[in-house]
Design an enzyme around this catalytic site. Structure first.
Site, PDB file in Angstrom:
ATOM      1  N   ALA A  96     -10.077 -12.954  19.499  1.00 43.69           N
ATOM      2  CA  ALA A  96      -8.598 -12.588  19.804  1.00 43.69           C
ATOM      3  C   ALA A  96      -7.750 -11.778  18.387  1.00 43.69           C
ATOM      4  O   ALA A  96      -8.734 -12.089  17.564  1.00 43.69           O
ATOM      5  CB  ALA A  96      -8.090 -13.524  20.144  1.00 43.69           C
ATOM      6  N   GLY A  97      -7.528 -10.440  19.610  1.00 41.08           N
ATOM      7  CA  GLY A  97      -6.802  -9.443  18.565  1.00 41.08           C
ATOM      8  C   GLY A  97      -5.507  -9.659  19.185  1.00 41.08           C
ATOM      9  O   GLY A  97      -5.327  -8.748  20.525  1.00 41.08           O
ATOM     10  N   HIS A  98      -4.005 -10.400  19.090  1.00 42.21           N
ATOM     11  CA  HIS A  98      -3.264 -10.173  19.510  1.00 42.21           C
ATOM     12  C   HIS A  98      -2.095  -9.479  18.107  1.00 42.21           C
ATOM     13  O   HIS A  98      -1.754  -9.777  17.554  1.00 42.21           O
ATOM     14  CB  HIS A  98      -2.341 -11.586  19.958  1.00 42.21           C
ATOM     15  CG  HIS A  98      -3.239 -12.102  20.756  1.00 42.21           C
ATOM     16  ND1 HIS A  98      -3.079 -13.162  21.838  1.00 42.21           N
ATOM     17  CD2 HIS A  98      -4.743 -11.322  21.668  1.00 42.21           C
ATOM     18  CE1 HIS A  98      -4.584 -13.915  21.951  1.00 42.21           C
ATOM     19  NE2 HIS A  98      -5.368 -12.494  22.593  1.00 42.21           N
TER      20      HIS A  98
ATOM     21  N   GLN B  61      -8.078 -13.126  25.502  1.00 43.56           N
ATOM     22  CA  GLN B  61      -8.805 -12.619  26.145  1.00 43.56           C
ATOM     23  C   GLN B  61      -8.311 -12.543  27.769  1.00 43.56           C
ATOM     24  O   GLN B  61      -6.686 -12.012  27.940  1.00 43.56           O
ATOM     25  CB  GLN B  61     -10.624 -13.672  26.476  1.00 43.56           C
ATOM     26  CG  GLN B  61     -11.178 -13.634  24.928  1.00 43.56           C
ATOM     27  CD  GLN B  61     -11.147 -13.981  24.199  1.00 43.56           C
ATOM     28  OE1 GLN B  61     -10.852 -15.982  24.508  1.00 43.56           O
ATOM     29  NE2 GLN B  61     -10.363 -13.591  23.026  1.00 43.56           N
TER      30      GLN B  61
ATOM     31  N   LEU C 149       3.026   1.060  30.069  1.00 45.71           N
ATOM     32  CA  LEU C 149       3.365   1.737  31.562  1.00 45.71           C
ATOM     33  C   LEU C 149       3.692   3.295  31.053  1.00 45.71           C
ATOM     34  O   LEU C 149       3.690   4.088  31.224  1.00 45.71           O
ATOM     35  CB  LEU C 149       4.659   1.229  31.849  1.00 45.71           C
ATOM     36  CG  LEU C 149       4.834   1.622  32.850  1.00 45.71           C
ATOM     37  CD1 LEU C 149       3.966   1.925  34.458  1.00 45.71           C
ATOM     38  CD2 LEU C 149       6.483   1.701  34.064  1.00 45.71           C
TER      39      LEU C 149
ATOM     40  N   LYS D 248      -0.604  -9.417  25.179  1.00 42.46           N
ATOM     41  CA  LYS D 248      -0.292 -10.571  25.480  1.00 42.46           C
ATOM     42  C   LYS D 248       0.563 -10.918  24.456  1.00 42.46           C
ATOM     43  O   LYS D 248       1.381 -11.967  24.631  1.00 42.46           O
ATOM     44  CB  LYS D 248      -2.123 -11.815  25.592  1.00 42.46           C
ATOM     45  CG  LYS D 248      -2.374 -11.695  27.118  1.00 42.46           C
ATOM     46  CD  LYS D 248      -4.268 -12.143  27.203  1.00 42.46           C
ATOM     47  CE  LYS D 248      -5.028 -11.833  25.805  1.00 42.46           C
ATOM     48  NZ  LYS D 248      -5.321 -10.689  25.787  1.00 42.46           N
ATOM     49  N   GLY D 249       0.253 -10.977  23.034  1.00 46.33           N
ATOM     50  CA  GLY D 249       1.125 -10.749  22.208  1.00 46.33           C
ATOM     51  C   GLY D 249       2.617 -10.619  21.845  1.00 46.33           C
ATOM     52  O   GLY D 249       2.911 -11.554  21.765  1.00 46.33           O
TER      53      GLY D 249
ATOM     54  N   GLY E 193     -12.351  -2.947  16.242  1.00 46.18           N
ATOM     55  CA  GLY E 193     -11.609  -1.582  16.130  1.00 46.18           C
ATOM     56  C   GLY E 193     -13.054  -1.069  17.229  1.00 46.18           C
ATOM     57  O   GLY E 193     -12.701   0.469  16.139  1.00 46.18           O
TER      58      GLY E 193
ATOM     59  N   SER F 227       6.668  -3.642  30.244  1.00 44.96           N
ATOM     60  CA  SER F 227       7.090  -2.281  28.801  1.00 44.96           C
ATOM     61  C   SER F 227       6.495  -1.789  28.222  1.00 44.96           C
ATOM     62  O   SER F 227       5.342  -0.836  29.193  1.00 44.96           O
ATOM     63  CB  SER F 227       5.391  -3.208  28.034  1.00 44.96           C
ATOM     64  OG  SER F 227       5.329  -2.868  26.446  1.00 44.96           O
TER      65      SER F 227
ATOM     66  N   THR G   1      -8.409  -4.721  18.332  1.00 47.30           N
ATOM     67  CA  THR G   1      -7.531  -4.831  17.326  1.00 47.30           C
ATOM     68  C   THR G   1      -8.422  -6.035  16.480  1.00 47.30           C
ATOM     69  O   THR G   1      -8.128  -5.924  15.623  1.00 47.30           O
ATOM     70  CB  THR G   1      -6.146  -6.405  17.680  1.00 47.30           C
ATOM     71  OG1 THR G   1      -5.921  -5.679  18.790  1.00 47.30           O
ATOM     72  CG2 THR G   1      -5.272  -6.627  16.574  1.00 47.30           C
TER      73      THR G   1
ATOM     74  N   ASP H 159      -6.720  -7.634  26.327  1.00 44.04           N
ATOM     75  CA  ASP H 159      -6.067  -6.745  25.485  1.00 44.04           C
ATOM     76  C   ASP H 159      -4.670  -6.206  25.977  1.00 44.04           C
ATOM     77  O   ASP H 159      -4.587  -5.302  26.262  1.00 44.04           O
ATOM     78  CB  ASP H 159      -6.946  -5.611  24.737  1.00 44.04           C
ATOM     79  CG  ASP H 159      -7.954  -6.208  23.750  1.00 44.04           C
ATOM     80  OD1 ASP H 159      -7.654  -7.145  22.937  1.00 44.04           O
ATOM     81  OD2 ASP H 159      -9.285  -5.492  24.467  1.00 44.04           O
TER      82      ASP H 159
END
Ligand code: GDP
Ligand code: IMO
Ligand code: MG
Length: 423
Positions: free
Chosen positions: A39-41, A222, A330, A16-17, A300, A411, A297, A13
């Site tokens: 995964a959740g991106h 991951q 950041l 990466k997406g 929950g 970011s 993601t 998390d």
């Protein structure tokens, strides 16, 4: 020719997406190389949020062919739901390809994962997406792959074989209802037609592309500390998120890799069980969780939150060979008088800068902190490095120096545009 790998540098998390979406601007192929629907991106573009679980996050760019490569495990039900959601959002899925060597996560895998996680002792806190059992069958050589799904006779034989081994466990070890072969085959036959248009030979597709000079991006899932071998075993996932996993998962040879990007949050999070030296159990942790919207993601679940752990991150930089670092979220650290970063551990009376991946020993480590001055300004509107407050710039330089790796992307918000490219 370029072959870029994007790797999670912490416990997943890390955004990466978002970074894959950014770097995919200059790619022709984006290939997911490990993990499954655990995964959740997330990618946010012009106010629309896209959630990817199996489909590579680079697919939003029209020149990209998105490949689910052989190192991934694919849950057909999850895949169908994801396709429907993306279709509804207008994503063009004609550029999607799925490797015929991809292993399928089956209903019995999900069931076994859930049954195992319902035991109190030895819980890992998995996503219950059947990931461990799928990779276990792969290693045991009884797995069912996309190529099997494409031919009914072959499929029946493979599924029969695996059910002979898995059903007795489901019934006798856990006292649950076994899976019926006929019902499962009928369900799979329908999915075969859903998948058929996308099936490809992924290693050849990617090797040919590289030989033709097409730029490739390999998308990890991951994070390094969840790697089956190099993470905090047994509190890990069952695949190889590390950069070496990109080669195993795609068939691209190691000497082809040109850039290895680590993605790291400006602090640390972890979902599930396992040691976490810099974890915060106080109001500071609460504040970071709320500001960073640190809820999973995929499941929950509230993510555990802590200060940046440079000991762990330096390990990730070395294990993966990071050439570039993307520092994310950041903006979440704005508004703190001081920020702590862990620069060493004390373990059994000794100080060390070397990460201890053994979960039992890591749980005994005390984090030793360096305090840095924080900044009060909202930085989510900053678009250049020089616009950042001096203390934010110092925070970044401190990380770069400790890791001996340049921070090339910063970011400052979920949006595609909330990004600073460092010259
Ligand atoms: P991944 O699994 O590594 O792709 O990361 P996730 O998508 O699971 O989690 C990252 C979350 O942070 C998502 O909700 C993103 O939309 C969000 N996000 C990404 N970058 C930033 C950032 O710089 N600042 C903030 N506040 N949120 C971000
Ligand atoms: P992305 O790609 C964060 C964690 C689970 C659990 C452990 C094992 O979005 O970064 P599994 O279901 O894989 O057997 O669970 O790994 N985990 C993740 N944590 N982000 C992820 O994916 C994760 N995928 C698995 O919480 O601790
Ligand atoms: Mg995620």
């Amino acid at each position: 020719m370029s072959a870029i790998v994007v790797v999670g540098a912490q416990w997943g998390d890390e955004a990466k997406g978002k970074i894959v979406d950014l770097l995919a601007q200059r790619a022709r192929y984006v290939a997911r190389y490990a993990g499954g629907s655990n995964a959740g991106h997330t990618v946010c573009v012009h106010g629309t949020t896209y959630k990817f679980h199996l489909v590579p996050s680079g697919i939003l760019h029209p020149q990209v062919t998105a490949v689910i490569a052989d190192g991934v495990v694919l849950d057909l039900r999850a895949f169908e739901i994801e396709l429907a959601a993306l279709q509804q959002q207008g994503v063009d899925l004609s550029r999607l390809r799925i490797g015929q060597g991809v292993h399928l996560t089956m209903p019995y895998h999900r069931l076994l994962d859930e049954l195992e996680e319902s035991q109190v002792e030895g819980r890992i806190g998995t996503t219950k997406r059947g990931i461990g059992p799928t990779y276990a069958d792969k290693a045991w050589r009884i797995g069912v792959r996309v190529a099997d799904l494409m031919e009914r006779e072959r499929l029946v034989q493979r599924v029969q074989r695996v059910l002979r081994r898995r059903n007795p466990t489901i019934e006798r070890v856990y006292g649950a209802k076994p899976i019926t072969l006929d019902t499962l085959i009928e369900e799979l036959a329908r999915y075969a037609e859903l998948l058929r248009p996308y099936v490809c030979d992924a290693p050849h597709l990617l090797m040919n592309a590289l030989e033709q000079g097409e730029p490739i991006l390999m998308e990890g899932a991951q994070g390094t500390l969840l790697d089956l071998d190099y993470g905090t075993y047994p509190y890990v996932t069952s695949s190889h998120p590390v950069a070496a996993g990109a080669c195993l998962g795609t068939g691209v040879a190691p000497n082809r890799l040109t850039e290895i990007w680590g993605v790291a949050k400006a602090y640390t999070t972890r979902v599930g069980e396992g040691p976490f030296p810099t974890e915060l159990h106080d109001t500071i942790g609460e504040r970071i969780r709320n500001r960073g919207r640190e809820y999973g993601t995929t499941t929950g679940r509230a993510r555990r939150v802590g200060w940046l752990d440079l000991v762990a991150l330096r390990y990730a930089a070395r294990v993966n060979g990071f050439t570039h670092l993307a520092l994310t979220l950041l903006d979440v650290l704005s508004g703190f008088e001081t920020l702590k970063v862990c620069t060493a551990y004390r373990w059994r009376g000794k100080e060390t800068r070397e990460f201890i991946a053994d979960a039992h020993q890591l749980a005994q480590c005390e984090p030793l902190y360096t305090e840095l001055d924080g900044w009060m300004e909202d930085i989510s509107g900053c678009r250049t490095f020089d616009e950042l407050p001096p203390n934010a710039r110092r925070y970044i330089h401190f990380i770069e120096e400790y890791l001996n790796t340049p921070v090339k992307v910063i970011s400052v918000g979920p949006g595609r545009e909330q990004t600073i490219l460092v010259e």
